[in-house]
Structures are given as structure tokens and as C-alpha cells.
Motif scaffolding. Structure first.
Motif, PDB file in Angstrom:
ATOM      1  N   MET A   1      56.975  51.005  50.796  1.00  0.00           N
ATOM      2  CA  MET A   1      55.887  50.800  49.857  1.00  0.00           C
ATOM      3  C   MET A   1      56.268  49.698  48.877  1.00  0.00           C
ATOM      4  O   MET A   1      57.417  49.594  48.464  1.00  0.00           O
ATOM      5  CB  MET A   1      55.738  52.099  49.114  1.00  0.00           C
ATOM      6  N   ASP A   2      55.300  48.934  48.466  1.00  0.00           N
ATOM      7  CA  ASP A   2      55.536  47.841  47.530  1.00  0.00           C
ATOM      8  C   ASP A   2      55.442  48.375  46.100  1.00  0.00           C
ATOM      9  O   ASP A   2      54.452  48.973  45.719  1.00  0.00           O
ATOM     10  CB  ASP A   2      54.494  46.752  47.771  1.00  0.00           C
ATOM     11  N   ASP A   3      56.504  48.170  45.301  1.00  0.00           N
ATOM     12  CA  ASP A   3      56.547  48.722  43.947  1.00  0.00           C
ATOM     13  C   ASP A   3      56.085  47.737  42.876  1.00  0.00           C
ATOM     14  O   ASP A   3      56.210  48.017  41.693  1.00  0.00           O
ATOM     15  CB  ASP A   3      57.970  49.190  43.616  1.00  0.00           C
ATOM     16  N   ARG A   4      55.566  46.584  43.270  1.00  0.00           N
ATOM     17  CA  ARG A   4      55.104  45.622  42.272  1.00  0.00           C
ATOM     18  C   ARG A   4      53.804  46.113  41.638  1.00  0.00           C
ATOM     19  O   ARG A   4      52.961  46.706  42.293  1.00  0.00           O
ATOM     20  CB  ARG A   4      54.852  44.260  42.915  1.00  0.00           C
ATOM     21  N   ARG A   5      53.671  45.836  40.346  1.00  0.00           N
ATOM     22  CA  ARG A   5      52.451  46.221  39.637  1.00  0.00           C
ATOM     23  C   ARG A   5      51.358  45.208  39.941  1.00  0.00           C
ATOM     24  O   ARG A   5      51.623  44.022  40.123  1.00  0.00           O
ATOM     25  CB  ARG A   5      52.691  46.248  38.136  1.00  0.00           C
ATOM     26  N   ILE A   6      50.159  45.683  39.960  1.00  0.00           N
ATOM     27  CA  ILE A   6      49.016  44.805  40.173  1.00  0.00           C
ATOM     28  C   ILE A   6      48.667  44.159  38.840  1.00  0.00           C
ATOM     29  O   ILE A   6      48.485  44.841  37.834  1.00  0.00           O
ATOM     30  CB  ILE A   6      47.817  45.592  40.721  1.00  0.00           C
ATOM     31  N   GLY A   7      48.583  42.842  38.824  1.00  0.00           N
ATOM     32  CA  GLY A   7      48.281  42.116  37.590  1.00  0.00           C
ATOM     33  C   GLY A   7      46.784  42.077  37.321  1.00  0.00           C
ATOM     34  O   GLY A   7      45.972  42.602  38.084  1.00  0.00           O
ATOM     35  N   ARG A   8      46.451  41.442  36.222  1.00  0.00           N
ATOM     36  CA  ARG A   8      45.045  41.296  35.859  1.00  0.00           C
ATOM     37  C   ARG A   8      44.396  40.240  36.727  1.00  0.00           C
ATOM     38  O   ARG A   8      45.033  39.265  37.129  1.00  0.00           O
ATOM     39  CB  ARG A   8      44.923  40.885  34.402  1.00  0.00           C
ATOM     40  N   ALA A   9      43.128  40.422  36.986  1.00  0.00           N
ATOM     41  CA  ALA A   9      42.378  39.428  37.741  1.00  0.00           C
ATOM     42  C   ALA A   9      42.109  38.217  36.854  1.00  0.00           C
ATOM     43  O   ALA A   9      41.899  38.352  35.652  1.00  0.00           O
ATOM     44  CB  ALA A   9      41.058  40.032  38.221  1.00  0.00           C
ATOM     45  N   PRO A  10      42.110  37.027  37.427  1.00  0.00           N
ATOM     46  CA  PRO A  10      41.837  35.834  36.614  1.00  0.00           C
ATOM     47  C   PRO A  10      40.396  35.832  36.116  1.00  0.00           C
ATOM     48  O   PRO A  10      39.489  36.339  36.788  1.00  0.00           O
ATOM     49  CB  PRO A  10      42.096  34.678  37.564  1.00  0.00           C
ATOM     50  N   ASP A  11      40.186  35.255  34.947  1.00  0.00           N
ATOM     51  CA  ASP A  11      38.861  35.176  34.353  1.00  0.00           C
ATOM     52  C   ASP A  11      38.221  33.852  34.765  1.00  0.00           C
ATOM     53  O   ASP A  11      38.639  32.782  34.324  1.00  0.00           O
ATOM     54  CB  ASP A  11      38.965  35.273  32.833  1.00  0.00           C
ATOM     55  N   TYR A  12      37.215  33.926  35.609  1.00  0.00           N
ATOM     56  CA  TYR A  12      36.547  32.735  36.120  1.00  0.00           C
ATOM     57  C   TYR A  12      35.224  32.469  35.417  1.00  0.00           C
ATOM     58  O   TYR A  12      34.372  31.758  35.951  1.00  0.00           O
ATOM     59  CB  TYR A  12      36.314  32.869  37.623  1.00  0.00           C
ATOM     60  N   THR A  13      35.032  32.993  34.220  1.00  0.00           N
ATOM     61  CA  THR A  13      33.767  32.816  33.513  1.00  0.00           C
ATOM     62  C   THR A  13      33.508  31.355  33.169  1.00  0.00           C
ATOM     63  O   THR A  13      32.420  30.834  33.432  1.00  0.00           O
ATOM     64  CB  THR A  13      33.745  33.669  32.239  1.00  0.00           C
ATOM     65  N   VAL A  14      34.488  30.688  32.588  1.00  0.00           N
ATOM     66  CA  VAL A  14      34.298  29.290  32.175  1.00  0.00           C
ATOM     67  C   VAL A  14      34.059  28.382  33.386  1.00  0.00           C
ATOM     68  O   VAL A  14      33.108  27.585  33.376  1.00  0.00           O
ATOM     69  CB  VAL A  14      35.477  28.808  31.312  1.00  0.00           C
ATOM     70  N   PRO A  15      34.856  28.463  34.456  1.00  0.00           N
ATOM     71  CA  PRO A  15      34.547  27.615  35.614  1.00  0.00           C
ATOM     72  C   PRO A  15      33.175  27.914  36.224  1.00  0.00           C
ATOM     73  O   PRO A  15      32.483  27.001  36.673  1.00  0.00           O
ATOM     74  CB  PRO A  15      35.658  27.931  36.610  1.00  0.00           C
ATOM     75  N   ALA A  16      32.761  29.166  36.209  1.00  0.00           N
ATOM     76  CA  ALA A  16      31.444  29.503  36.753  1.00  0.00           C
ATOM     77  C   ALA A  16      30.330  28.892  35.902  1.00  0.00           C
ATOM     78  O   ALA A  16      29.340  28.382  36.438  1.00  0.00           O
ATOM     79  CB  ALA A  16      31.281  31.021  36.832  1.00  0.00           C
ATOM     80  N   LEU A  17      30.492  28.921  34.580  1.00  0.00           N
ATOM     81  CA  LEU A  17      29.484  28.323  33.703  1.00  0.00           C
ATOM     82  C   LEU A  17      29.453  26.800  33.831  1.00  0.00           C
ATOM     83  O   LEU A  17      28.380  26.187  33.785  1.00  0.00           O
ATOM     84  CB  LEU A  17      29.734  28.739  32.255  1.00  0.00           C
ATOM     85  N   VAL A  18      30.620  26.194  34.022  1.00  0.00           N
ATOM     86  CA  VAL A  18      30.669  24.741  34.225  1.00  0.00           C
ATOM     87  C   VAL A  18      29.947  24.372  35.519  1.00  0.00           C
ATOM     88  O   VAL A  18      29.154  23.431  35.555  1.00  0.00           O
ATOM     89  CB  VAL A  18      32.128  24.244  34.237  1.00  0.00           C
ATOM     90  N   MET A  19      30.204  25.104  36.586  1.00  0.00           N
ATOM     91  CA  MET A  19      29.532  24.808  37.855  1.00  0.00           C
ATOM     92  C   MET A  19      28.033  25.080  37.772  1.00  0.00           C
ATOM     93  O   MET A  19      27.244  24.380  38.402  1.00  0.00           O
ATOM     94  CB  MET A  19      30.153  25.613  39.001  1.00  0.00           C
ATOM     95  N   LEU A  20      27.623  26.074  36.985  1.00  0.00           N
ATOM     96  CA  LEU A  20      26.207  26.308  36.766  1.00  0.00           C
ATOM     97  C   LEU A  20      25.568  25.086  36.111  1.00  0.00           C
ATOM     98  O   LEU A  20      24.489  24.642  36.521  1.00  0.00           O
ATOM     99  CB  LEU A  20      25.998  27.545  35.899  1.00  0.00           C
ATOM    100  N   GLY A  21      26.238  24.528  35.115  1.00  0.00           N
ATOM    101  CA  GLY A  21      25.731  23.330  34.460  1.00  0.00           C
ATOM    102  C   GLY A  21      25.673  22.135  35.402  1.00  0.00           C
ATOM    103  O   GLY A  21      24.705  21.367  35.394  1.00  0.00           O
ATOM    104  N   VAL A  22      26.702  21.967  36.218  1.00  0.00           N
ATOM    105  CA  VAL A  22      26.724  20.862  37.179  1.00  0.00           C
ATOM    106  C   VAL A  22      25.588  21.010  38.186  1.00  0.00           C
ATOM    107  O   VAL A  22      24.863  20.045  38.474  1.00  0.00           O
ATOM    108  CB  VAL A  22      28.087  20.792  37.894  1.00  0.00           C
ATOM    109  N   ASN A  23      25.413  22.201  38.719  1.00  0.00           N
ATOM    110  CA  ASN A  23      24.343  22.421  39.698  1.00  0.00           C
ATOM    111  C   ASN A  23      22.965  22.257  39.074  1.00  0.00           C
ATOM    112  O   ASN A  23      22.066  21.678  39.692  1.00  0.00           O
ATOM    113  CB  ASN A  23      24.472  23.810  40.332  1.00  0.00           C
TER     114      ASN A  23
END
Length: 59
Positions: A1-23
């Protein structure tokens, strides 16, 4: 079994809003090129109205 802890997911809010503006920008430019400035202005006003309604509803 892998004993590494699961980290936090990256926050993609800013890139998603930038791409919304570009589109949104290229879609408005395309509408402007195909149907003219008035159609692009009408579409921009419609998008603004929808965003305002969603913001009002979210409160």
C-alpha cells in the motif's frame, strides 16, 4: 500500500476565467466580422444582462 498523503488539488479558477475571457473575445470578434458591430454590441449587452442576473440570483 502507498503511504503517501494525498495533497490538495490545484486551484484552476484563475486560468479558467482567463480562458473564458479569451473565448468570449474571439467569439465577439467573429460575430463582429460576420454580422457587424451592432450584432456584436447586442450580443455583449445580452451576455452582460445574463451575468448580472446570475450574480443577483447567487446572492
Amino acid at each position: 500500500m502507498d503511504d503517501r498523503r494525498i495533497g490538495r488539488a490545484p486551484d484552476y479558477t484563475v486560468p479558467a476565467l482567463v480562458m473564458l475571457g479569451v473565448n468570449l473575445t474571439w467569439i465577439l470578434v467573429l460575430v463582429w466580422a460576420l454580422w457587424g458591430f451592432a450584432a456584436a454590441l447586442l450580443l455583449a449587452a445580452l451576455v452582460h444582462h445574463v451575468i448580472t442576473r446570475l450574480a443577483t440570483r447567487a446572492r
